[in-house]
Design a protein around this motif. Structure first.
Motif, PDB file in Angstrom:
ATOM      1  N   ALA A 285     -14.877  -3.130  10.335  1.00 41.05           N
ATOM      2  CA  ALA A 285     -15.697  -2.079  10.943  1.00 41.05           C
ATOM      3  C   ALA A 285     -15.586  -2.103  12.464  1.00 41.05           C
ATOM      4  N   SER A 286     -15.400  -3.290  13.043  1.00 39.01           N
ATOM      5  CA  SER A 286     -15.317  -3.389  14.512  1.00 39.01           C
ATOM      6  C   SER A 286     -13.921  -3.053  15.021  1.00 39.01           C
ATOM      7  N   GLY A 287     -12.948  -3.003  14.100  1.00 36.53           N
ATOM      8  CA  GLY A 287     -11.569  -2.692  14.505  1.00 36.53           C
ATOM      9  C   GLY A 287     -10.834  -3.888  15.062  1.00 36.53           C
ATOM     10  N   LYS A 288     -11.432  -5.089  15.031  1.00 36.57           N
ATOM     11  CA  LYS A 288     -10.804  -6.274  15.615  1.00 36.57           C
ATOM     12  C   LYS A 288      -9.949  -7.034  14.611  1.00 36.57           C
ATOM     13  N   THR A 289      -9.968  -6.571  13.345  1.00 39.69           N
ATOM     14  CA  THR A 289      -9.182  -7.256  12.316  1.00 39.69           C
ATOM     15  C   THR A 289      -8.567  -6.213  11.399  1.00 39.69           C
ATOM     16  N   VAL A 290      -7.282  -6.439  11.074  1.00 40.67           N
ATOM     17  CA  VAL A 290      -6.623  -5.606  10.067  1.00 40.67           C
ATOM     18  C   VAL A 290      -6.194  -6.524   8.924  1.00 40.67           C
ATOM     19  N   PHE A 291      -6.101  -5.944   7.707  1.00 38.76           N
ATOM     20  CA  PHE A 291      -5.778  -6.733   6.524  1.00 38.76           C
ATOM     21  C   PHE A 291      -4.417  -6.302   6.006  1.00 38.76           C
ATOM     22  N   ILE A 292      -3.476  -7.253   6.066  1.00 42.28           N
ATOM     23  CA  ILE A 292      -2.072  -6.948   5.747  1.00 42.28           C
ATOM     24  C   ILE A 292      -1.688  -7.636   4.446  1.00 42.28           C
ATOM     25  N   GLU A 293      -1.055  -6.859   3.575  1.00 40.91           N
ATOM     26  CA  GLU A 293      -0.481  -7.423   2.358  1.00 40.91           C
ATOM     27  C   GLU A 293       1.004  -7.679   2.642  1.00 40.91           C
ATOM     28  N   PRO A 294       1.413  -8.966   2.738  1.00 39.71           N
ATOM     29  CA  PRO A 294       2.812  -9.262   3.050  1.00 39.71           C
ATOM     30  C   PRO A 294       3.755  -8.649   2.017  1.00 39.71           C
ATOM     31  N   SER A 295       4.896  -8.232   2.502  1.00 37.66           N
ATOM     32  CA  SER A 295       5.855  -7.549   1.618  1.00 37.66           C
ATOM     33  C   SER A 295       6.333  -8.471   0.500  1.00 37.66           C
ATOM     34  N   GLU A 296       6.306  -9.810   0.743  1.00 32.44           N
ATOM     35  CA  GLU A 296       6.776 -10.749  -0.282  1.00 32.44           C
ATOM     36  C   GLU A 296       5.908 -10.725  -1.546  1.00 32.44           C
ATOM     37  N   VAL A 297       4.611 -10.312  -1.426  1.00 32.89           N
ATOM     38  CA  VAL A 297       3.708 -10.365  -2.586  1.00 32.89           C
ATOM     39  C   VAL A 297       3.329  -8.975  -3.097  1.00 32.89           C
ATOM     40  N   VAL A 298       3.895  -7.934  -2.504  1.00 25.92           N
ATOM     41  CA  VAL A 298       3.540  -6.574  -2.921  1.00 25.92           C
ATOM     42  C   VAL A 298       3.896  -6.366  -4.388  1.00 25.92           C
ATOM     43  N   GLU A 299       5.095  -6.761  -4.742  1.00 26.66           N
ATOM     44  CA  GLU A 299       5.522  -6.561  -6.117  1.00 26.66           C
ATOM     45  C   GLU A 299       4.668  -7.352  -7.099  1.00 26.66           C
ATOM     46  N   ALA A 300       4.309  -8.576  -6.682  1.00 27.15           N
ATOM     47  CA  ALA A 300       3.466  -9.412  -7.562  1.00 27.15           C
ATOM     48  C   ALA A 300       2.082  -8.804  -7.727  1.00 27.15           C
ATOM     49  N   ASN A 301       1.531  -8.272  -6.623  1.00 25.84           N
ATOM     50  CA  ASN A 301       0.217  -7.627  -6.712  1.00 25.84           C
ATOM     51  C   ASN A 301       0.275  -6.383  -7.598  1.00 25.84           C
ATOM     52  N   ASN A 302       1.359  -5.668  -7.527  1.00 24.92           N
ATOM     53  CA  ASN A 302       1.512  -4.517  -8.421  1.00 24.92           C
ATOM     54  C   ASN A 302       1.524  -4.950  -9.889  1.00 24.92           C
ATOM     55  N   ARG A 303       2.170  -6.106 -10.122  1.00 20.69           N
ATOM     56  CA  ARG A 303       2.216  -6.623 -11.493  1.00 20.69           C
ATOM     57  C   ARG A 303       0.815  -7.013 -11.976  1.00 20.69           C
ATOM     58  N   ILE A 304       0.037  -7.557 -11.038  1.00 20.89           N
ATOM     59  CA  ILE A 304      -1.354  -7.922 -11.406  1.00 20.89           C
ATOM     60  C   ILE A 304      -2.126  -6.674 -11.801  1.00 20.89           C
ATOM     61  N   ARG A 305      -1.944  -5.588 -11.054  1.00 17.80           N
ATOM     62  CA  ARG A 305      -2.632  -4.340 -11.411  1.00 17.80           C
ATOM     63  C   ARG A 305      -2.233  -3.883 -12.811  1.00 17.80           C
ATOM     64  N   GLU A 306      -0.980  -3.990 -13.105  1.00  9.07           N
ATOM     65  CA  GLU A 306      -0.502  -3.584 -14.432  1.00  9.07           C
ATOM     66  C   GLU A 306      -1.110  -4.471 -15.520  1.00  9.07           C
ATOM     67  N   LEU A 307      -1.137  -5.801 -15.245  1.00  7.57           N
ATOM     68  CA  LEU A 307      -1.693  -6.738 -16.237  1.00  7.57           C
ATOM     69  C   LEU A 307      -3.192  -6.513 -16.438  1.00  7.57           C
ATOM     70  N   GLU A 308      -3.909  -6.211 -15.364  1.00  8.34           N
ATOM     71  CA  GLU A 308      -5.351  -5.937 -15.479  1.00  8.34           C
ATOM     72  C   GLU A 308      -5.604  -4.692 -16.319  1.00  8.34           C
ATOM     73  N   ALA A 309      -4.758  -3.690 -16.132  1.00 15.45           N
ATOM     74  CA  ALA A 309      -4.899  -2.481 -16.954  1.00 15.45           C
ATOM     75  C   ALA A 309      -4.591  -2.797 -18.419  1.00 15.45           C
ATOM     76  N   ASP A 310      -3.539  -3.632 -18.641  1.00 15.00           N
ATOM     77  CA  ASP A 310      -3.222  -4.041 -20.011  1.00 15.00           C
ATOM     78  C   ASP A 310      -4.387  -4.823 -20.629  1.00 15.00           C
ATOM     79  N   GLU A 311      -4.985  -5.696 -19.814  1.00 18.07           N
ATOM     80  CA  GLU A 311      -6.122  -6.497 -20.299  1.00 18.07           C
ATOM     81  C   GLU A 311      -7.280  -5.593 -20.706  1.00 18.07           C
ATOM     82  N   ARG A 312      -7.579  -4.593 -19.872  1.00 14.40           N
ATOM     83  CA  ARG A 312      -8.693  -3.709 -20.179  1.00 14.40           C
ATOM     84  C   ARG A 312      -8.412  -2.914 -21.452  1.00 14.40           C
TER      85      ARG A 312
END
Length: 829
Positions: A224-251
């Motif tokens: 909210a203060s603009g003093k911090t940004v949250f970056i998802e490193p490119s090395e884990v983007v694909e893995a995070n996408n896989r987690i989203r897919e697995l969570e949808a499969d789980e549901r």
């Protein structure tokens, strides 16, 4: 039939209904409270009252009644009737816990039995008899849900595979992020204390805006203060996408599991809903039972007829209100029966007439709604088909009704519908209009009620109604009492005489000018004033004689108790005397046996001595001495011996007090007595036989009594006042090694317990006498007498005897874990 429509509000039952709702555990019970209605069938009312009375006992006596989970899942069960709908995790968890509660309640009520095989809760057991439980359904749910209500990993093979892959992927992402984070910290891109965080369901690294280009990846968010940004490193983007897919499969897999389970449950939904009706009923009964305990309510003696015979009845709401202020409600005694069906109550304003009326209405309504009511257990209650009430001001602008018009409307309704099974409750009968015509109409209406055989309670100030009640059968007067000296109401109802309004006394207390009171008295006339005064005097005198009668009853009760106590003590004393005489006879018999034994021993000694004249002469002399000692026991001495034993029973307490008051004196006297040594003539305390000390060893001494040598504790011996005899060594010749062996054998085989249960009193006492004598002889420290509890007579007889034995130091009940009052433990001195 209940009249009028706001009947519950007028008597306060709407508040009772709300209190019951507050005590319910779920909406199941609250719904039952809301639908609770007036019952008129005797069997229905009796059954409901029995259920509550039994549940009160369950609450007060049982610690393991299962009432943890009362969940209303009926809306969810009704929703899944539609194909494709399913129960979510929380609904399934609530279903499982509530089904378990239903099962446990049914088991509790069906298994609880008394020693004779009967259940202590027959009405509740009957209620649970037809309820279906679903143990297999609970097992099925346990295969799916864990103890926290979440879907288990092994609910299906597919779900187990998905969650395993999900955990592996998340662990890989976590390791990668920590490696990236350590590298960034080493280069100074991020601070040392920074850790990965979650944004939009993805693991990211917080970075300062100026350094965000240093880490390759996707910016997901900023603070909210603009003093911090949250970056998802490119090395884990694909893995995070896989987690989203697995969570949808789980549901999707969880929904599939829940849908499949719901499909299996759907056919049994009607039966499950029926079981929830039982759970709702238990919640309802529990709430009524809790309210009964709070208000000290009970089930009166219920009769299938029209009757009100109540003792110490109280208005529960008034009781709770006064209790909050530390006050108590005055109980009500009232009776309506076939001889006195209508009670006309008169008395001063604010004297409790309306409270009395509302108490009758509320308690009768509660009873016929299946609730326990607060009154004495000896009270009787009946059942009415209709209750009609006319209380308070019913003015209505919309209906163009004045106060009197509304009263007349109510009177018309009651006259039209009331009969011999109706209860009418009318406050200020005939009020609201000109007194003379109002009183006349009220009397005429009262006549109609009486003709129809109606029951009722009516309050009034009109003299003509009091006179009418006095002169006609089926109607009786009642008065709310008033203290003329303190000028305050007593809130007590007295049936039999009318009451005074105390109008003059109250006006004088308030401070109305005396000339105004005098003028008013002249207007109504001296006859009216005198009649009111005589009425007050009658009430006062009746109250005085009622108190007198109560005092006489209390004195008579105290006298009866005193006479009963005296007779019991007299009987006990006579029995004790008989017992002492019996013991004396037994001692005489024992003395005779000793005499025969002495003669036999003397003859044997003479035979053994053969030609030894000196020994023969000594044996004969001993026999002569023994015979003379017996002859000295004359009839007077025997009677004196019995009297001494009687005195011991009566003066035991005095001796205990003397011992406590003069311990020093007793000590000095003990010191003056010479010690017992070898050759001292002694006797057992409380006995008369004299013996000689042969040996002293520590606290024990070897003493010879006649031809018996025994080992005795020193503190049980005392000096003998008998004239010393020439006791040569010949005495020891009578105690052979065989006798020593017999005594030793007897001590080894002696049992420390004796069981006299089932014996007659005299037989048991004789057995205990021999048992105590043997215990003293062999030197026991403690023995136990098993006499049982029963009527307690055997216990009393045995303890009376134990009080007379000097060799007993103390006796008391056994510990409760080992027999309690059924066993007496005796400590020997």
């Amino acid at each position: 039939m209940i009249y009028p429509h706001n009947f519950e509000q007028k008597i306060g039952f709407d508040q009772v209904r709300q209190l019951l709702k507050d005590k319910c555990l779920s909406s199941l019970g609250k719904e039952r409270v809301e639908n609770m209605n007036f019952l008129v069938q005797y069997d229905d009312i009796d059954e409901r009252l029995n259920q509550i009375a039994e549940f009160v006992r369950v609450i007060q006596e049982e610690d393991n009644f299962p009432d943890q989970y009362f969940f209303d899942v009926r809306p969810s069960l009704k929703r899944i009737r539609v194909e494709g709908m399913y129960l979510d995790e929380q609904e399934l968890f609530d279903l499982r816990r509530s089904l378990e509660t239903i099962r446990n309640i049914v088991r509790f009520l069906q298994k609880t039995e008394e020693e004779d095989g009967d259940t202590p809760y027959p009405s509740l057991k009957k209620l649970a008899g037809e309820v279906e439980v679903f143990p297999q359904l609970i097992i099925q749910i346990d295969r799916i849900l864990d103890k926290y209500g979440k879907i288990k990993d092994n609910a299906s093979p597919e779900l187990a595979r998905i969650r395993k892959e999900l955990m592996t992927t998340m662990s890989g992402i976590s390791r990668s992020l920590h490696n990236i984070l350590r590298h960034a910290q080493a280069e100074g891109i991020v601070d040392k204390d920074v850790t990965p965080t979650m944004r939009d369901g993805r693991l990211v690294i917080p970075v300062a805006p100026g350094l965000k280009r240093k880490i390759k990846g996707i910016v997901h968010d900023e603070s909210a203060s603009g003093k911090t940004v949250f970056i998802e490193p490119s090395e884990v983007v694909e893995a995070n996408n896989r987690i989203r897919e697995l969570e949808a499969d789980e549901r999707r897999e969880i929904i599939r599991i829940l849908t499949a389970f719901t499909d299996s449950v759907r056919p049994t939904t009607p039966e499950i809903l029926q079981s929830y009706e039982f759970l709702a009923e238990i919640d309802f009964i529990r709430a009524k039972s809790r309210f009964a305990i709070q208000t000290t309510s009970i089930k009166p003696i219920l009769e299938n007829k029209q009757l009100v015979d109540w003792t110490m009845a109280v208005h529960p709401l008034l009781q709770m209100s006064l209790a909050r202020h530390g006050k108590k409600v005055v109980p009500l005694d009232i009776e309506l029966n076939t001889e006195q069906r209508i009670l006309v109550i008169s008395g001063p304003n604010a004297g409790g007439k309306s409270v009395c009326l509302k108490t009758v209405g509320l308690l009768q309504y509660m009873l016929q709604c299946g609730m326990l009511i607060p009154l004495h257990e000896r009270s009787h209650a009946g059942i009415f088909q209709h209750i009609f009430m006319d209380i308070g001001d019913e003015q209505s602008i919309e209906d163009d009704l004045s106060t009197y018009s509304s009263h007349l409307t109510n009177m018309k309704m009651m006259m039209k519908n009331c009969n011999e099974q109706s209860l009418i409750l009318i406050d200020e009968f005939g009020g609201g209009t000109e007194p003379q015509i109002g009183a006349a109409i009220a009397e005429s209406v009262l006549k109609r009620y009486n003709t129809k055989g109606t029951y009722g309670v009516i309050t009034t100030h009109y003299q003509n109604l009091k006179h009418y009640a006095e002169d006609h059968e089926g109607i009786i007067n009642g008065a709310m009492l008033y203290d003329r000296h303190l000028m305050q109401p007593l809130f007590q109802l007295q049936i039999g005489n009318p009451g005074s309004s105390f109008a003059v006394e109250i006006a004088r207390k308030i401070g109305l000018p005396e000339e105004v009171i005098a003028d008013a008295s002249e207007i109504v006339g001296s006859e009216y004033i005198n009649a009111d005064k005589y009425l007050q005097d009658i009430v006062r005198d009746k109250r005085y004689w009622e108190n007198k009668r109560q005092n006489i009853r209390q004195r008579e009760k105290q006298m009866e108790e005193a006479i009963a106590k005296y007779e019991a003590e007299s009987k006990e004393l006579k029995e004790a005397k008989k017992e002492i005489i019996r013991q004396a006879k037994e001692q005489a018999e024992q003395l005779l046996q000793e005499s025969n034994a002495k003669i036999e021993n003397t003859i044997r000694s003479i035979k053994e001595a053969q030609a030894d004249k000196e020994k023969t002469r000594m044996a004969r002399q001993e026999l002569v001495d023994f015979r003379q000692a017996i002859e000295k026991l004359s009839a007077d001495e025997k009677e004196e011996k019995i009297s001494r034993k009687m005195e011991k029973l009566e003066e035991k307490q005095n001796r205990k007090k003397e011992k406590k008051q003069a311990p020093t004196q007793a000590k000095e006297q003990t010191v003056k007595i010479p010690p017992i040594s070898v050759g001292t003539l002694v006797k057992l305390k409380g006995q008369s036989s004299t013996g000689e000390v042969l040996e002293v060893s520590g606290k024990n001494a070897t003493v010879v009594f006649g031809n018996i040598k025994t080992n005795v504790k020193l503190d049980r011996l005392e000096h003998s006042a008998a004239v010393p005899k020439k006791m040569g060594t010949v005495k020891s010749t009578f105690v052979s090694s065989e006798t020593h062996d017999q005594m030793y054998e007897k001590k080894l085989s002696f049992k420390q317990d004796i069981d006299v249960r089932g014996m007659r009193g005299d037989v048991a006492l004789q057995a205990v006498t021999y048992f105590i004598d043997d215990a003293i002889l062999v030197g026991m420290d403690r023995v136990r007498i098993l006499h049982g509890t029963g009527t307690g007579i055997l216990r009393v007889l045995i303890r009376q005897y134990l009080q007379t034995v000097p060799g007993i130091k103390h006796f008391a009940d056994e510990h409760v874990q080992f027999g309690g009052a059924g066993i007496t433990v005796v400590d020997l001195a």
